[in-house]
Design a protein around this motif. Structure first.
Motif, mmCIF file in Angstrom:
data_model
loop_
_atom_site.group_PDB
_atom_site.id
_atom_site.type_symbol
_atom_site.label_atom_id
_atom_site.label_comp_id
_atom_site.label_asym_id
_atom_site.label_seq_id
_atom_site.Cartn_x
_atom_site.Cartn_y
_atom_site.Cartn_z
ATOM 1 N N GLU A 31 54.556 -39.498 -50.566
ATOM 2 C CA GLU A 31 53.809 -38.862 -49.482
ATOM 3 C C GLU A 31 52.625 -39.724 -49.061
ATOM 4 O OE1 GLU A 31 52.813 -35.074 -51.046
ATOM 5 O OE2 GLU A 31 54.830 -34.214 -50.761
ATOM 6 N N GLU A 32 51.979 -40.339 -50.058
ATOM 7 C CA GLU A 32 50.832 -41.210 -49.765
ATOM 8 C C GLU A 32 51.274 -42.429 -48.960
ATOM 9 O OE1 GLU A 32 47.474 -43.810 -52.200
ATOM 10 O OE2 GLU A 32 48.660 -42.304 -53.256
ATOM 11 N N ALA A 33 52.421 -43.020 -49.338
ATOM 12 C CA ALA A 33 52.938 -44.192 -48.626
ATOM 13 C C ALA A 33 53.301 -43.834 -47.188
ATOM 14 C CB ALA A 33 54.150 -44.759 -49.363
ATOM 15 N N ALA A 34 53.925 -42.655 -47.015
ATOM 16 C CA ALA A 34 54.310 -42.219 -45.671
ATOM 17 C C ALA A 34 53.081 -42.007 -44.797
ATOM 18 C CB ALA A 34 55.140 -40.935 -45.757
ATOM 19 N N GLU A 35 52.033 -41.413 -45.386
ATOM 20 C CA GLU A 35 50.801 -41.179 -44.630
ATOM 21 C C GLU A 35 50.137 -42.502 -44.260
ATOM 22 O OE1 GLU A 35 47.630 -39.209 -42.774
ATOM 23 O OE2 GLU A 35 49.694 -38.668 -43.267
ATOM 24 N N GLU A 36 50.144 -43.456 -45.210
ATOM 25 C CA GLU A 36 49.549 -44.768 -44.935
ATOM 26 C C GLU A 36 50.300 -45.480 -43.824
ATOM 27 O OE1 GLU A 36 49.298 -48.851 -47.396
ATOM 28 O OE2 GLU A 36 48.132 -47.203 -48.284
ATOM 29 N N LYS A 37 51.633 -45.368 -43.828
ATOM 30 C CA LYS A 37 52.441 -45.992 -42.777
ATOM 31 C C LYS A 37 52.128 -45.384 -41.420
ATOM 32 C CE LYS A 37 57.197 -47.065 -41.474
ATOM 33 N NZ LYS A 37 58.625 -46.932 -41.823
ATOM 34 N N ARG A 38 51.970 -44.057 -41.400
ATOM 35 C CA ARG A 38 51.646 -43.383 -40.142
ATOM 36 C C ARG A 38 50.294 -43.850 -39.599
ATOM 37 N NH1 ARG A 38 48.651 -39.679 -38.188
ATOM 38 N NH2 ARG A 38 47.637 -39.255 -40.188
ATOM 39 N N ILE A 39 49.307 -43.977 -40.507
ATOM 40 C CA ILE A 39 47.970 -44.429 -40.095
ATOM 41 C C ILE A 39 48.036 -45.863 -39.585
ATOM 42 C CG2 ILE A 39 45.657 -44.977 -40.942
ATOM 43 C CD1 ILE A 39 45.977 -42.623 -42.904
ATOM 44 N N ASN A 40 48.775 -46.724 -40.278
ATOM 45 C CA ASN A 40 48.915 -48.128 -39.852
ATOM 46 C C ASN A 40 49.517 -48.226 -38.460
ATOM 47 O OD1 ASN A 40 47.860 -48.861 -42.278
ATOM 48 N ND2 ASN A 40 49.729 -49.789 -43.098
ATOM 49 N N GLN A 41 50.559 -47.420 -38.206
ATOM 50 C CA GLN A 41 51.190 -47.439 -36.884
ATOM 51 C C GLN A 41 50.220 -46.987 -35.805
ATOM 52 O OE1 GLN A 41 54.619 -44.981 -37.587
ATOM 53 N NE2 GLN A 41 55.914 -46.709 -38.206
ATOM 54 N N SER A 42 49.398 -45.995 -36.144
ATOM 55 C CA SER A 42 48.399 -45.516 -35.189
ATOM 56 C C SER A 42 47.366 -46.606 -34.893
ATOM 57 C CB SER A 42 47.722 -44.266 -35.745
ATOM 58 O OG SER A 42 46.675 -43.846 -34.906
ATOM 59 N N LEU A 43 46.925 -47.324 -35.934
ATOM 60 C CA LEU A 43 45.958 -48.411 -35.747
ATOM 61 C C LEU A 43 46.541 -49.534 -34.896
ATOM 62 C CD1 LEU A 43 44.567 -48.554 -39.401
ATOM 63 C CD2 LEU A 43 43.279 -47.844 -37.377
ATOM 64 N N LEU A 44 47.787 -49.911 -35.170
ATOM 65 C CA LEU A 44 48.441 -50.980 -34.405
ATOM 66 C C LEU A 44 48.617 -50.588 -32.945
ATOM 67 C CD1 LEU A 44 51.117 -52.113 -37.000
ATOM 68 C CD2 LEU A 44 49.210 -53.482 -36.169
ATOM 69 N N ALA A 45 48.893 -49.310 -32.709
ATOM 70 C CA ALA A 45 49.045 -48.838 -31.336
ATOM 71 C C ALA A 45 47.729 -48.988 -30.568
ATOM 72 C CB ALA A 45 49.504 -47.384 -31.329
ATOM 73 N N LYS A 46 46.605 -48.711 -31.237
ATOM 74 C CA LYS A 46 45.299 -48.862 -30.588
ATOM 75 C C LYS A 46 45.002 -50.335 -30.294
ATOM 76 C CE LYS A 46 43.223 -44.651 -32.445
ATOM 77 N NZ LYS A 46 42.135 -44.044 -33.237
ATOM 78 N N VAL A 47 45.379 -51.205 -31.249
ATOM 79 C CA VAL A 47 45.186 -52.645 -31.032
ATOM 80 C C VAL A 47 46.007 -53.109 -29.830
ATOM 81 C CG1 VAL A 47 45.610 -54.923 -32.031
ATOM 82 C CG2 VAL A 47 44.608 -53.120 -33.433
ATOM 83 N N LYS A 48 47.229 -52.612 -29.760
ATOM 84 C CA LYS A 48 48.112 -52.986 -28.646
ATOM 85 C C LYS A 48 47.553 -52.485 -27.321
ATOM 86 C CE LYS A 48 52.967 -52.765 -27.282
ATOM 87 N NZ LYS A 48 54.311 -52.265 -27.641
ATOM 88 N N ASP A 49 47.006 -51.259 -27.313
ATOM 89 C CA ASP A 49 46.415 -50.707 -26.086
ATOM 90 C C ASP A 49 45.242 -51.553 -25.600
ATOM 91 O OD1 ASP A 49 48.249 -48.692 -26.124
ATOM 92 O OD2 ASP A 49 46.913 -47.211 -27.051
ATOM 93 N N MET A 50 44.568 -52.223 -26.524
ATOM 94 C CA MET A 50 43.440 -53.086 -26.154
ATOM 95 C C MET A 50 43.910 -54.445 -25.632
ATOM 96 S SD MET A 50 40.952 -52.179 -29.410
ATOM 97 C CE MET A 50 39.596 -53.206 -28.864
ATOM 98 N N GLY A 51 45.244 -54.672 -25.668
ATOM 99 C CA GLY A 51 45.788 -55.913 -25.116
ATOM 100 C C GLY A 51 45.995 -57.019 -26.130
ATOM 101 N N TYR A 52 45.900 -56.716 -27.436
ATOM 102 C CA TYR A 52 46.069 -57.741 -28.465
ATOM 103 C C TYR A 52 47.430 -57.563 -29.161
ATOM 104 C CZ TYR A 52 41.059 -58.609 -27.963
ATOM 105 O OH TYR A 52 39.822 -58.914 -27.466
ATOM 106 N N HIS A 53 48.048 -58.710 -29.467
ATOM 107 C CA HIS A 53 49.324 -58.713 -30.183
ATOM 108 C C HIS A 53 49.215 -59.737 -31.306
ATOM 109 C CE1 HIS A 53 51.166 -56.292 -27.017
ATOM 110 N NE2 HIS A 53 50.558 -57.095 -26.151
ATOM 111 N N PHE A 54 48.702 -59.289 -32.434
ATOM 112 C CA PHE A 54 48.506 -60.198 -33.566
ATOM 113 C C PHE A 54 49.761 -60.217 -34.452
ATOM 114 C CE2 PHE A 54 44.110 -58.355 -32.933
ATOM 115 C CZ PHE A 54 43.625 -59.445 -32.247
ATOM 116 N N SER A 55 50.217 -61.429 -34.799
ATOM 117 C CA SER A 55 51.315 -61.527 -35.757
ATOM 118 C C SER A 55 50.839 -61.160 -37.152
ATOM 119 C CB SER A 55 51.883 -62.946 -35.764
ATOM 120 O OG SER A 55 52.469 -63.238 -34.519
ATOM 121 N N ASP A 56 49.523 -61.445 -37.424
ATOM 122 C CA ASP A 56 48.931 -61.113 -38.722
ATOM 123 C C ASP A 56 47.659 -60.311 -38.457
ATOM 124 O OD1 ASP A 56 50.821 -62.859 -40.187
ATOM 125 O OD2 ASP A 56 49.748 -64.431 -39.110
#
Length: 758
Positions: free
Chosen positions: A41-66
């Motif tokens: 459950e902890e891993a699933a929650e962490e994955k969900r949070i990571n996806q949310s963070l990446l979506a915000k980064v993408k909305d700002m116009g950045y596409h980082f490979s790392d």
């Protein structure tokens, strides 16, 4: 302490310890399961949070490979996204990560600057929710090649004192515009890392595309440049693109357009220039897929799928010593001829299915037209005959003639209704075959009796042939066997010639000790059928070979389909032999279980004679009923329950004609009230309709049976209903009814049933 007591005490101690060990083991097991569940459950929650963070980064116009997610207070980080060559661990100390970054990406001249600007104190001072981005350029060498890049620190949120709490650290590596990669695969790998992060946030998708493509190209659409071509295995021989690289992508497309077939050139034009692809990219499309046909190196047209994946990238111009943004692409070519062959096969299959469905639809339309004609014709005949009767009331002969024609028309309408209902049951799987004991030859002779009048009318000669009939008492459905034989016999009569012949054959062809197989054959000298109709349409629903003016009643077109499905339901087979203009032979075979011990079998000749005589008598049931005394029901008091005026009048007429006294009830509730209000044994029988308002016949019958009247359990109750299914009969039986009459009720059957139950 006695020895026995000591042993018992030791054993009890061992038992307690064993029990405790099991309890602890059980508790540990549950604790292990709970911990694993918590981790998942902890891993699933962490994955969900990571996806949310990446979506915000993408909305700002950045596409980082790392990309890292960092905590300034805790001095920790965790990886949000990492390419295959990323050098940091998945998580750890942020300060430790800074030391590794400096060692990996800094030179002697930039080491101090990069280290300082990545420190948490520096970021707390310079990174705020107003000044939320801080960029740090770097340069390092990989082998002999200088590489440029950029570190981007993005403010995410602040603590109560306003200082940065969480921030994101992104890594970008710039491609050198003027220096080709020493390893072409490295460039493709770099493009792949961009694509899998940018196109669909799905590396597996891009990887699958690369694996299945036969040719892969890289391009810079901003500068209209086709950079590299990679061939898979033997694809070079099939897809040699014959271009010198690098070259203009536009020029390559113009030259290649000569190979595209005319019928697919419009598809190809979608991706035939850098400008068109850039326009699509800027409107939000990251991939474009087209299919077209082109001639291969042997001049043979093949189907190709061209997929263009696009991403924005930053490149470094070492001559001008500045960065610029470009749109890169990976172009994938795949031979899709196999899919188109399957697609063509599927189209052909669908076309055949469509034609068959269209044919079935036309057959249904023809069926509806025929049914409309066949229903209207007898109805018009009945209306016309009634008009004639009204004008010829004193002409007894004319009235009798009209009544005969009305009866014929009504019988035809009933036959049509029966066919449609039977077909509906067969197609829905609701037909239940009865399993009763019956005399096979008796049923056969009943069929002959039923069609005897038609044989005489057509002046047909009928010859019977019977062979090896050793077993006559069988178990099965006499009703459906009779229906099959009457249908085939009737066809043999109506499609025959005046003065023609019909031969019927019955033979027992095998017996295994419990089951006997019988072969039935009906051969006529009639009009016959074409070979094509027999093979393709005879047993289809709604079909008849001749669609003429239909001056005679010809049936619904369902009969042969019903016959075949009934025979198959009875585990039998049917064959047809027919010659157009000469006649038809139907041969069907059915198995029946034997309901008679071998030792009790009668001599064949004696049994044939006896059974034939008995069945012929049964076949002339009409004359038997007609010979009944008109007063055979004299003195009987019958409660007649029916909600339909016309049905009530007809039943009352039949009953009174044979001397019965009638009392009417118009629904189930009224019937129960009349029965309970009468003196015991007032009524000799109750004839009960099933479908009625207020209270139906089943409820009424059950109420009568459950009443405390002395005659409640003994009075015969006979159902009268238009439903002839086995389920309906069972419902009537469950409600306490003694018998079942199917509407329309013939006077003969009605009187026979009353006499049977009184």
């Amino acid at each position: 302490m006695p020895i026995s007591y000591a042993v018992g005490y030791a054993l009890s101690q061992d038992f307690e310890q064993a029990t405790m060990r099991e309890l602890f083991r059980y508790a540990d097991k549950n604790m292990y399961i709970d911990k694993n569940r918590a981790k998942m459950e902890e891993a699933a929650e962490e994955k969900r949070i990571n996806q949310s963070l990446l979506a915000k980064v993408k909305d700002m116009g950045y596409h980082f490979s790392d990309c890292l997610y960092c905590d300034a207070f805790m001095d920790k980080y965790r990886t949000l996204r990492a390419s295959s060559e990323f050098f940091l661990a998945e998580n750890g100390s942020y300060s430790g990560a800074v030391e590794q970054i400096v060692r990996k990406l800094a030179t002697d001249s930039t080491r101090k600057t990069i280290w300082t600007q990545l420190q948490i104190d520096y970021l707390k001072e310079h990174l705020t929710n107003k000044n939320f981005v801080h960029e740090i350029s770097y340069q390092y060498r990989k082998g002999d090649s200088p590489l440029h890049g950029r570190l981007t620190v993005i403010f995410y949120d602040a603590s109560r004192d306003g200082a940065v709490h969480h921030f994101i650290l992104g890594f970008e590596v710039f491609h050198d515009k003027n220096i080709a990669a020493a390893d072409e695969k490295l460039q493709l790998t770099q493009y792949y890392e961009q694509m899998k992060q940018i196109i669909l946030e799905n590396g597996n998708y891009v990887e699958a595309l690369l694996d299945t493509a036969e040719v892969v190209c890289t391009a810079d659409f901003t500068h209209d440049r086709l950079e590299n071509i990679f061939y898979h295995s033997n694809s070079l021989q099939k897809f040699n693109m014959k271009v010198s690289l690098p070259c203009s992508y536009n020029e390559y497309c113009v030259k290649h357009k000569e190979l595209i077939t005319e019928d697919t050139i419009e598809n190809y034009r979608i991706v035939d220039s850098s400008a068109k692809l850039l326009e699509r990219f800027h409107t939000g499309e990251k991939q474009v897929i087209v299919e077209y046909r082109e001639k291969d190196i042997n001049g043979k047209p093949i189907w190709l799928q061209k997929t263009v994946l696009m991403s924005r990238d930053t490149v470094y111009d070492s001559e001008l010593q500045k960065e610029s943004t470009v749109v890169h692409g990976i172009i994938l070519f795949k031979n899709t001829a196999v899919f188109h062959e399957k697609d063509q096969q599927e189209k052909e299959r669908l076309q055949l299915a469509f034609e068959k469905a269209d044919s079935a639809s036309r057959a249904k339309t023809e069926f509806v037209n025929r049914m409309s004609h066949d229903i209207r014709t007898p109805i018009n005949g009945i209306i016309g005959m009634l008009d004639i009767i009204r004008k010829n009331k004193d002409n007894e002969k004319k009235v009798e003639e009209c009544l005969d024609k009305i009866q014929l028309s009504a019988g035809h309408l009933m036959s049509l209704a029966d066919d449609v209902l039977d077909m509906s049951k067969l197609e829905s799987g609701r037909l239940v075959l009865e399993e009763v004991s019956f005399n096979l030859l008796q049923v056969i002779d009943e069929v002959f009796s039923l069609v005897n009048a038609q044989l005489l009318e057509m002046k047909l000669s009928h010859h019977t042939h019977r062979k090896n009939l050793h077993h006559m008492m069988v178990i099965g459905s006499p009703t459906r066997l009779r229906q099959i034989m009457v249908n085939l016999f009737s066809n043999a009569i109506k499609d025959n010639k005046i003065g023609g012949t019909i031969d019927t054959y019955t033979e027992e062809i095998s017996f295994d000790g419990t089951t006997a197989w019988f072969e039935f054959k009906i051969k006529d000298s009639g009009i016959g059928m074409s070979e094509k109709f027999v093979k393709e349409e005879l047993f289809d629903i709604f079909t008849q070979e001749q669609v003429d003016a239909r001056t005679r009643y010809k049936g619904s077109g369902l009969g042969m389909s019903i016959v075949r499905q009934l025979i198959e339901a009875m585990n039998g087979t049917i064959e047809v032999e027919s010659i157009l203009g000469k006649g038809t032979t139907f041969i069907f075979r059915l198995p029946f279980k034997i309901n008679q011990p071998e030792s009790s079998l009668l001599d064949t000749k004696e049994s044939l004679s006896a059974i034939s005589e008995k069945s012929m008598k049964k076949g002339n049931a009409a004359s038997e009923v007609n010979s009944l005394n008109n007063n055979c029901l004299d003195g009987m008091h019958i409660l007649l329950v029916e909600d339909n005026d016309l049905n009530m009048e007809i039943a009352e007429f039949y009953l009174q004609e044979y001397g019965a006294r009638i009392e009417k009830a118009w629904n189930g509730k009224e019937a129960v009230e009349k029965f309970l209000a009468s003196a015991p044994n007032t009524y000799d029988m109750i004839l009960m309709d099933i479908m009625m308002p207020v209270m139906d016949g089943l409820e009424a019958s059950l109420a009568i049976r459950l009443s405390k009247r002395t005659d409640a359990k003994n009075i015969p109750i006979i159902a009268m209903t238009a439903q002839a299914s086995k389920e309906c009969m069972q419902q009537c039986s469950d409600a306490g009814m003694n018998g079942h009459l199917t509407k329309p009720v013939a006077s003969q059957k009605l009187i026979e049933t009353i006499i049977e139950f009184t």
